[in-house]
Design an enzyme around this catalytic site. Structure first.
Site, PDB file in Angstrom:
ATOM      1  N   ARG A 104       0.877  -1.184   0.000  1.00 36.72           N
ATOM      2  CA  ARG A 104       0.000   0.000   0.000  1.00 36.72           C
ATOM      3  C   ARG A 104       0.904   1.221   0.000  1.00 36.72           C
ATOM      4  NH1 ARG A 104      -5.415   1.679   3.273  1.00 36.72           N
ATOM      5  NH2 ARG A 104      -6.148   0.084   1.835  1.00 36.72           N
ATOM      6  N   HIS A 131      -7.187   0.307  -6.636  1.00 31.06           N
ATOM      7  CA  HIS A 131      -7.471  -0.448  -5.401  1.00 31.06           C
ATOM      8  C   HIS A 131      -8.160  -1.755  -5.804  1.00 31.06           C
ATOM      9  CE1 HIS A 131      -7.798  -1.340  -1.306  1.00 31.06           C
ATOM     10  NE2 HIS A 131      -8.687  -0.455  -0.898  1.00 31.06           N
ATOM     11  N   GLN A 134     -10.029  -4.140  -3.331  1.00 29.69           N
ATOM     12  CA  GLN A 134     -11.349  -3.649  -2.952  1.00 29.69           C
ATOM     13  C   GLN A 134     -12.389  -4.055  -3.997  1.00 29.69           C
ATOM     14  OE1 GLN A 134     -12.332  -1.771  -0.072  1.00 29.69           O
ATOM     15  NE2 GLN A 134     -14.283  -2.454  -0.905  1.00 29.69           N
ATOM     16  N   ASP A 213     -17.516   6.572  -2.299  1.00 30.19           N
ATOM     17  CA  ASP A 213     -16.213   6.548  -1.616  1.00 30.19           C
ATOM     18  C   ASP A 213     -15.959   7.963  -1.090  1.00 30.19           C
ATOM     19  OD1 ASP A 213     -13.655   5.913  -0.666  1.00 30.19           O
ATOM     20  OD2 ASP A 213     -12.704   6.003  -2.648  1.00 30.19           O
ATOM     21  N   CYS A 253     -16.689   1.547   0.140  1.00 30.74           N
ATOM     22  CA  CYS A 253     -15.494   0.763   0.486  1.00 30.74           C
ATOM     23  C   CYS A 253     -15.036   0.998   1.920  1.00 30.74           C
ATOM     24  CB  CYS A 253     -14.362   1.062  -0.482  1.00 30.74           C
ATOM     25  SG  CYS A 253     -13.912   2.805  -0.529  1.00 30.74           S
ATOM     26  N   ARG A 281     -13.776  -8.573   1.968  1.00 32.23           N
ATOM     27  CA  ARG A 281     -12.362  -8.356   1.658  1.00 32.23           C
ATOM     28  C   ARG A 281     -11.554  -9.620   1.964  1.00 32.23           C
ATOM     29  NH1 ARG A 281     -10.286  -3.179   1.502  1.00 32.23           N
ATOM     30  NH2 ARG A 281      -8.427  -4.318   0.821  1.00 32.23           N
TER      31      ARG A 281
HETATM   32  N1   CP Z   1     -11.413  -0.056   2.109  1.00 32.75           N
HETATM   33  C1   CP Z   1     -10.152  -0.053   2.577  1.00 32.75           C
HETATM   34  O1   CP Z   1      -9.180  -0.336   1.861  1.00 32.75           O
HETATM   35  O2   CP Z   1     -10.039   0.252   3.899  1.00 32.75           O
HETATM   36  P1   CP Z   1      -8.685   0.513   4.693  1.00 32.75           P
HETATM   37  O3   CP Z   1      -8.085   1.791   4.158  1.00 32.75           O
HETATM   38  O4   CP Z   1      -9.097   0.622   6.123  1.00 32.75           O
HETATM   39  O5   CP Z   1      -7.751  -0.643   4.453  1.00 32.75           O
HETATM   40  N1  NVA Z   2     -10.110   6.457  -2.187  1.00 31.14           N
HETATM   41  C1  NVA Z   2      -9.730   6.168  -0.808  1.00 31.14           C
HETATM   42  C2  NVA Z   2      -9.965   4.731  -0.511  1.00 31.14           C
HETATM   43  C3  NVA Z   2      -9.678   4.319   0.910  1.00 31.14           C
HETATM   44  C4  NVA Z   2      -9.869   2.844   1.133  1.00 31.14           C
HETATM   45  C5  NVA Z   2      -8.280   6.562  -0.589  1.00 31.14           C
HETATM   46  O1  NVA Z   2      -7.457   6.311  -1.471  1.00 31.14           O
HETATM   47  O2  NVA Z   2      -7.969   7.113   0.468  1.00 31.14           O
END
Ligand code: CP
Ligand code: NVA
Length: 294
Positions: A104, A131, A134, A213, A253, A281
């Protein structure tokens, strides 16, 4: 030779339609029997986080353990990556110790560089661009709700961000008609695979699922106020959901900001499948890990 045969999961476009349907079938099986697979027995999976996470971290860590494997949670500030060791050298070293690595981070180029030099599978646990883990859970949630994917319509309303892009990419592979409603300046590129509009009401017409989102993604904090102003007409509330198909569900999400991109009435209401989506997930990612490593 080895690295050319190595599977990665950076955007989701690595999956054929058959792969994706088989993976979701497997995820449903694993949801029904969470301890049925020991595919990661004796294997180590590194999970590298340069940004905060609740769902991704917990679902991957628990999922790896359920598959009999050993998760190594690595925070970027604990790694030499934070002191300018290159993604290339990090990939070469991780490849000697573990069997897969999830990442990440903000910059898609970091994940791409890791994958280019790793002889183990690399998977994307969120970048600014994508992502895909997700989107796997989102498709699994549609599949278990409606019993099929082909021909469903999913309307995403809000910022054309990483989550919207992964829904577009994986939705197109799965045969789901993804429509993204976003204002000028916040829209996805047409190549992502979704139908694009700036009209949220038109987008949700006939939709089986309406998806929200956050308006301020990780890394977008500097422009938070202008984003909130531009995206205000795209809030997911009961009135918008009423314009979708009669059996439509609400998805998000998470993390959510009730009162901002989604109302509390929708987030905790009878039409949401958001908390199942968060659980999914783990099941989807276990099937992904089997596909990548098992
Ligand atoms: N939806 C999602 O990826 O959540 P987190 O940022 O908590 O991992
Ligand atoms: N679009 C958001 C998703 C978080 C799971 C971000 O990137 O912060």
């Amino acid at each position: 030779m080895l690295s050319r045969l190595t599977r990665h999961f950076l955007t989701g476009a690595e999956l054929s339609a058959d792969d994706l349907h088989a993976l979701l079938d497997r995820a449903l099986e694993l949801k029904g029997a969470p301890d049925a697979s020991r595919a990661l027995e004796g294997r180590h999976v590194a999970l590298l986080f340069e940004k905060p996470s609740t769902r991704t971290r917990v679902s991957f860590e628990a999922g790896v353990v359920e598959l009999g494997g050993h998760p190594l949670i690595l925070r970027a500030d604990e790694l030499q990556l934070s002191r300018d060791e290159s993604p290339r050298d990090t990939a070469l070293v991780l490849s000697r110790h573990v069997h897969a690595v999830g990442v990440r981070t903000g910059d898609d180029a970091i994940v791409e560089e890791l994958a280019a030099h790793a002889s183990i599978p690399v998977f994307n646990m969120l970048t600014a661009g994508h992502h895909p883990c997700q989107a796997l859970a989102d498709l699994l949630t549609l599949r278990e709700t409606f019993g099929r994917l082909e021909g469903l319509r999913l309307a995403y309303v809000g910022d054309g961000n990483n989550v919207a892009r992964s829904l577009a990419v994986l939705g197109a592979i799965a045969g789901v008609d993804v429509v993204v409603a976003a204002p000028d300046g916040y829209q996805l590129e047409p190549e992502a695979g979704a139908t694009l509009t700036d009209d949220p009401v038109a987008a949700v017409q006939g939709a089986n699922a309406v998806y929200a989102d956050v308006w301020v993604s990780m890394g977008d904090e500097a422009t938070a106020e202008e984003r909130r102003a531009a995206l205000a007409p795209y809030r997911l509330d009961d009135a918008l959901l009423d314009r979708a198909a009669p059996d439509a569900i609400a998805l998000h999400c998470l993390p959510a900001h009730p009162g901002e991109e989604i109302t509390a009435e929708v987030l905790y209401g009878p039409r949401q499948r958001i908390w199942d989506q968060a659980e999914n997930r783990r099941h989807a990612q276990k099937a992904l890990l089997e596909w990548l490593v098992g």
